[in-house]
Design a protein around this motif. Structure first.
Motif, PDB file in Angstrom:
ATOM      1  N   GLU A   9       0.822  -1.210   0.000  1.00 33.31           N
ATOM      2  CA  GLU A   9       0.000   0.000   0.000  1.00 33.31           C
ATOM      3  C   GLU A   9       0.857   1.261   0.000  1.00 33.31           C
ATOM      4  O   GLU A   9       0.494   2.273  -0.602  1.00 33.31           O
ATOM      5  CB  GLU A   9      -0.950  -0.001   1.205  1.00 33.31           C
ATOM      6  N   HIS A  10       2.005   1.204   0.684  1.00 32.39           N
ATOM      7  CA  HIS A  10       2.898   2.367   0.666  1.00 32.39           C
ATOM      8  C   HIS A  10       3.530   2.537  -0.710  1.00 32.39           C
ATOM      9  O   HIS A  10       3.679   3.664  -1.190  1.00 32.39           O
ATOM     10  CB  HIS A  10       3.986   2.214   1.729  1.00 32.39           C
ATOM     11  N   ALA A  11       3.904   1.432  -1.351  1.00 33.41           N
ATOM     12  CA  ALA A  11       4.460   1.521  -2.703  1.00 33.41           C
ATOM     13  C   ALA A  11       3.462   2.193  -3.637  1.00 33.41           C
ATOM     14  O   ALA A  11       3.827   3.053  -4.450  1.00 33.41           O
ATOM     15  CB  ALA A  11       4.828   0.137  -3.215  1.00 33.41           C
ATOM     16  N   ILE A  12       2.183   1.831  -3.503  1.00 31.65           N
ATOM     17  CA  ILE A  12       1.146   2.420  -4.345  1.00 31.65           C
ATOM     18  C   ILE A  12       1.015   3.915  -4.083  1.00 31.65           C
ATOM     19  O   ILE A  12       0.938   4.729  -5.017  1.00 31.65           O
ATOM     20  CB  ILE A  12      -0.194   1.697  -4.116  1.00 31.65           C
ATOM     21  N   GLU A  13       0.998   4.315  -2.796  1.00 33.06           N
ATOM     22  CA  GLU A  13       0.817   5.736  -2.494  1.00 33.06           C
ATOM     23  C   GLU A  13       2.023   6.571  -2.926  1.00 33.06           C
ATOM     24  O   GLU A  13       1.908   7.779  -3.117  1.00 33.06           O
ATOM     25  CB  GLU A  13       0.518   5.951  -1.001  1.00 33.06           C
ATOM     26  N   MET A  14       3.185   5.909  -3.115  1.00 34.52           N
ATOM     27  CA  MET A  14       4.371   6.605  -3.597  1.00 34.52           C
ATOM     28  C   MET A  14       4.510   6.512  -5.112  1.00 34.52           C
ATOM     29  O   MET A  14       5.528   6.910  -5.682  1.00 34.52           O
ATOM     30  CB  MET A  14       5.625   6.049  -2.915  1.00 34.52           C
ATOM     31  N   GLU A  34       7.633   8.102   8.782  1.00 38.23           N
ATOM     32  CA  GLU A  34       7.525   6.735   8.272  1.00 38.23           C
ATOM     33  C   GLU A  34       7.817   5.788   9.438  1.00 38.23           C
ATOM     34  O   GLU A  34       8.960   5.636   9.866  1.00 38.23           O
ATOM     35  CB  GLU A  34       8.509   6.489   7.116  1.00 38.23           C
ATOM     36  N   MET A  35       6.776   5.140   9.938  1.00 38.84           N
ATOM     37  CA  MET A  35       6.878   4.248  11.096  1.00 38.84           C
ATOM     38  C   MET A  35       7.387   2.875  10.672  1.00 38.84           C
ATOM     39  O   MET A  35       6.893   2.306   9.685  1.00 38.84           O
ATOM     40  CB  MET A  35       5.492   4.140  11.748  1.00 38.84           C
ATOM     41  N   THR A  37      -1.450   2.642  10.124  1.00 47.24           N
ATOM     42  CA  THR A  37      -1.775   1.418  10.835  1.00 47.24           C
ATOM     43  C   THR A  37      -1.769   0.255   9.856  1.00 47.24           C
ATOM     44  O   THR A  37      -2.317   0.360   8.751  1.00 47.24           O
ATOM     45  CB  THR A  37      -3.128   1.527  11.574  1.00 47.24           C
ATOM     46  N   SER A  38      -1.096  -0.820  10.235  1.00 44.82           N
ATOM     47  CA  SER A  38      -0.985  -1.984   9.364  1.00 44.82           C
ATOM     48  C   SER A  38      -0.548  -3.164  10.216  1.00 44.82           C
ATOM     49  O   SER A  38      -0.658  -3.142  11.444  1.00 44.82           O
ATOM     50  CB  SER A  38       0.000  -1.714   8.218  1.00 44.82           C
ATOM     51  N   ASP A  39      -0.053  -4.200   9.565  1.00 42.82           N
ATOM     52  CA  ASP A  39       0.415  -5.395  10.254  1.00 42.82           C
ATOM     53  C   ASP A  39       1.720  -5.852   9.613  1.00 42.82           C
ATOM     54  O   ASP A  39       1.888  -5.734   8.390  1.00 42.82           O
ATOM     55  CB  ASP A  39      -0.632  -6.511  10.169  1.00 42.82           C
ATOM     56  N   PRO A  98       4.449   1.220   6.375  1.00 44.12           N
ATOM     57  CA  PRO A  98       3.148   1.040   5.722  1.00 44.12           C
ATOM     58  C   PRO A  98       2.620   2.359   5.167  1.00 44.12           C
ATOM     59  O   PRO A  98       3.246   3.413   5.299  1.00 44.12           O
ATOM     60  CB  PRO A  98       2.265   0.500   6.843  1.00 44.12           C
ATOM     61  N   GLU A  99       1.435   2.276   4.553  1.00 41.25           N
ATOM     62  CA  GLU A  99       0.804   3.454   3.966  1.00 41.25           C
ATOM     63  C   GLU A  99       0.428   4.472   5.048  1.00 41.25           C
ATOM     64  O   GLU A  99       0.395   4.155   6.218  1.00 41.25           O
ATOM     65  CB  GLU A  99      -0.445   3.048   3.183  1.00 41.25           C
ATOM     66  N   GLY A 100       0.143   5.689   4.600  1.00 39.57           N
ATOM     67  CA  GLY A 100      -0.295   6.730   5.522  1.00 39.57           C
ATOM     68  C   GLY A 100       0.768   7.752   5.868  1.00 39.57           C
ATOM     69  O   GLY A 100       0.562   8.578   6.757  1.00 39.57           O
TER      70      GLY A 100
END
Length: 228
Positions: A37-42, A80-81, A167-169, A201-203
């Motif tokens: 999801e982070h790759a997509i948002e970037m 970036e957590m 928030t992710s896993d 993760p994303e966000g």
């Protein structure tokens, strides 16, 4: 005994939860775009492309919940957590099946990013160093020993001023912790004291002076800093 012409730099170190001892830090490696999801948002393809890495200097650490100064030359500081892996036993060409034997412990970390500098570097095909490896760019929480910790699953979350932003896993990592360790060890010989930030993760989003960042990884611990 060597005599230095200037005073040698202090050794960067992480506190260890429940101990007066500390963990000396040698290098900080970071994995890019390791959650789909982070790759997509970037703006990237979230397929399992080979892992790629960048680095931060060891003295970029911010520890003990200390404040992080807002960096110069940027108007877009992003959080970036991440889960951080601390290497206790070095090696090269480590097999995936053996990778976790090389881990001393884990902690929570923030890969703080001057996004405007990073984006400009991407557009011009230049290195990301000044977008990622600047002073105070790696706040981290206390390190916990690896025994009993399963890095393949668990909540990872960041709150800014009490509001959840990420928030992710850990189960959503594109490349698992053992795979990352193995892959990186085929590029460099890992050594005791090396840290690996495993991706965010994303966000991801911008923060401002006065914001309080509080992150957790389930079963590992927390990280906290205030932007000043």
């Amino acid at each position: 005994m060597s005599v230095y012409v200037i005073a040698p730099p202090a050794i960067a170190a992480l506190q260890i939860k429940g101990s007066t001892q500390t963990f000396p830090v040698r290098r900080i490696f970071c994995v890019g775009r390791n959650y789909a999801e982070h790759a997509i948002e970037m703006g990237s393809d979230p397929t399992r492309e080979p892992p790629f890495y960048f680095a931060k200097p060891a003295d970029a650490l911010v520890v003990n919940d200390a404040d992080m100064p807002y960096p110069p030359a940027s108007k877009s500081l992003h959080h970036e957590m991440e889960l951080v892996v601390a290497i206790g036993t070095g090696g090269a060409d480590i097999a995936v099946a053996d990778a976790l034997k090389h881990v001393w412990g884990y902690c929570c970390g923030l890969d703080m990013t001057r996004r405007d500098l990073q984006n400009e570097a991407k557009k011009t095909g230049r290195p990301w160093d000044m977008g990622k490896g600047f002073d105070h760019s790696a706040p981290m929480g206390a390190l916990v020993p690896a025994a009993g910790i399963d890095p393949s699953k668990g909540l990872i979350e960041l709150r800014v001023n009490g509001k959840v932003t990420q928030t992710s896993d850990l189960s959503k990592l594109i490349w698992s912790v053992p795979e990352v360790i193995s892959n990186l060890s085929h590029l460099v010989r890992l050594a005791p004291g090396d840290l690996i930030m495993t991706g965010t993760p994303e966000g991801v989003a911008a923060v401002q002076r006065g914001d309080v960042l509080e992150g957790i990884v389930e079963g590992v611990g927390s990280v906290r800093t205030r932007i000043v």
